[in-house]
Scaffold this motif. Sequence first.
Motif, short mmCIF file in Angstrom:
data_model
loop_
_atom_site.label_atom_id
_atom_site.label_comp_id
_atom_site.label_asym_id
_atom_site.label_seq_id
_atom_site.Cartn_x
_atom_site.Cartn_y
_atom_site.Cartn_z
N ARG A 77 8.33 5.63 52.55
CA ARG A 77 8.48 7.02 52.94
C ARG A 77 7.36 7.41 53.90
NH1 ARG A 77 12.61 5.62 50.64
NH2 ARG A 77 13.82 6.97 49.26
N PHE A 81 7.03 13.23 56.99
CA PHE A 81 8.23 13.89 56.46
C PHE A 81 7.88 14.71 55.22
CE2 PHE A 81 12.10 13.99 53.81
CZ PHE A 81 12.95 14.63 54.69
N ALA A 82 7.07 14.14 54.34
CA ALA A 82 6.63 14.89 53.16
C ALA A 82 5.89 16.16 53.57
CB ALA A 82 5.74 14.01 52.29
N VAL A 85 8.39 18.80 54.57
CA VAL A 85 9.02 19.38 53.39
C VAL A 85 8.09 20.40 52.74
CG1 VAL A 85 9.91 18.89 51.08
CG2 VAL A 85 10.49 17.38 52.99
N SER A 89 8.63 24.79 52.16
CA SER A 89 8.92 25.07 50.75
C SER A 89 8.00 26.13 50.17
CB SER A 89 8.79 23.79 49.93
OG SER A 89 9.66 22.79 50.42
N PHE A 98 12.41 11.98 43.91
CA PHE A 98 12.69 12.59 45.21
C PHE A 98 12.09 13.99 45.20
CE2 PHE A 98 16.36 13.22 42.44
CZ PHE A 98 16.51 14.60 42.46
N LEU A 99 12.07 14.62 46.36
CA LEU A 99 11.50 15.95 46.49
C LEU A 99 12.59 17.01 46.31
CD1 LEU A 99 9.16 15.38 49.57
CD2 LEU A 99 8.50 15.51 47.16
N THR A 101 12.92 21.06 46.15
CA THR A 101 12.08 22.21 46.49
C THR A 101 12.87 23.51 46.56
OG1 THR A 101 12.31 22.34 48.90
CG2 THR A 101 10.92 20.57 48.04
N ASN A 111 14.54 17.87 49.60
CA ASN A 111 13.81 17.78 50.87
C ASN A 111 13.84 19.07 51.69
OD1 ASN A 111 13.14 15.10 50.35
ND2 ASN A 111 14.95 14.31 51.41
#
Length: 254
Positions: A77, A81-82, A85, A89, A98-99, A101, A111
Motif C-alpha cells: 500500500r 494514498f493513506a 484518505v 476524513s 482496510f480503511l 472512514t 477509503n
Amino acid sequence: MEAFAVPDLPEIEEGDDIGALVAERVDLREDDVVLVASTVVSKAEGRAYDLDDFPPGPRAREIAARITEIAGDEEERDPRFAQAVLEESNELLMEAPFLLTETRFGHVGVNAGIDRSNTGGADLLLLPRRPSESAARIRDSLPVDAPVVVTDTSGRPFRHGQVGVALGWDGVPASRDWRGETDRDGHELEVTVESVVDELAATANLVTGEGDDGTPVVVVRDWAFGDHEGSENLFREVQGDFVREALRGWEFDG
C-alpha cells in the motif's frame, strides 16, 4: 416509472456545466429526477489529484505499513494514498484490514470514497466536497425545476457486492416517513423510514453499470415522492449509532 441514461455525454472535464450538458440531450420535465454519478461531479469540480499531492505524514506511513503487513508484499500500500484518505476524513473507524472512514460530509465508506478508476488520467478522484451543494448547483443549471441526486456505489456490511447510494441531493427529501401509519393488519408502524434517495440511486446504478459504459447520468421519470412526511436525515447521528460505537472499541487481530 421509467429510468434511462442520458445519451452521448462527453468526457467531463473541470469547469463543465453538467446540468447544461444534460439539458442539451434530454427534454427534461419537472417531475423527472436527475441522478448524477459522483465521478463526473468530481471531475467537473476539479477533484482529480496525483499521489504526489499528498506527502505522507507519520500516521499515514504507519497505516500503510500495517495494511501492507496484512495484505502481503504483493499488495503493498502507498502511504500517499493513506494520507489522501486521512485528509478527506472526519474519523477513521477502521485502520485494518482496510480503511473505513467518515467523510467530511458524513458518509461512511471505504477509503473515504476515493476512486482509483475512471479518474480521467489522474491517480486519484476524490468525492465532491459537499455533494448536496453540488446537486443544488446542477439543479440550478437545469431548464426545469427537477430534483437532483449525486450518487456513488458502496459496499454494505453482511452482504457481497456494491449498491448505488446517495451522497447529496436537492429538491427531494432524503426519506419518506411511514411512522404513525398502519400495516395491512392494522399495526402502527413505529420505526419505518424509507431512504428514498438511496433507492433512487440504486435504480440509477442498474442503468449506469459499473464499467466503461460512459453513462454517468440517469433520469427517473413518472416517479413521485407522495404525500408522506419527508426528512433530510440520511446519515446517522454519532450518538445512538451502535455500530460505530462498536467499531470504535474494535481492533483487527490478524
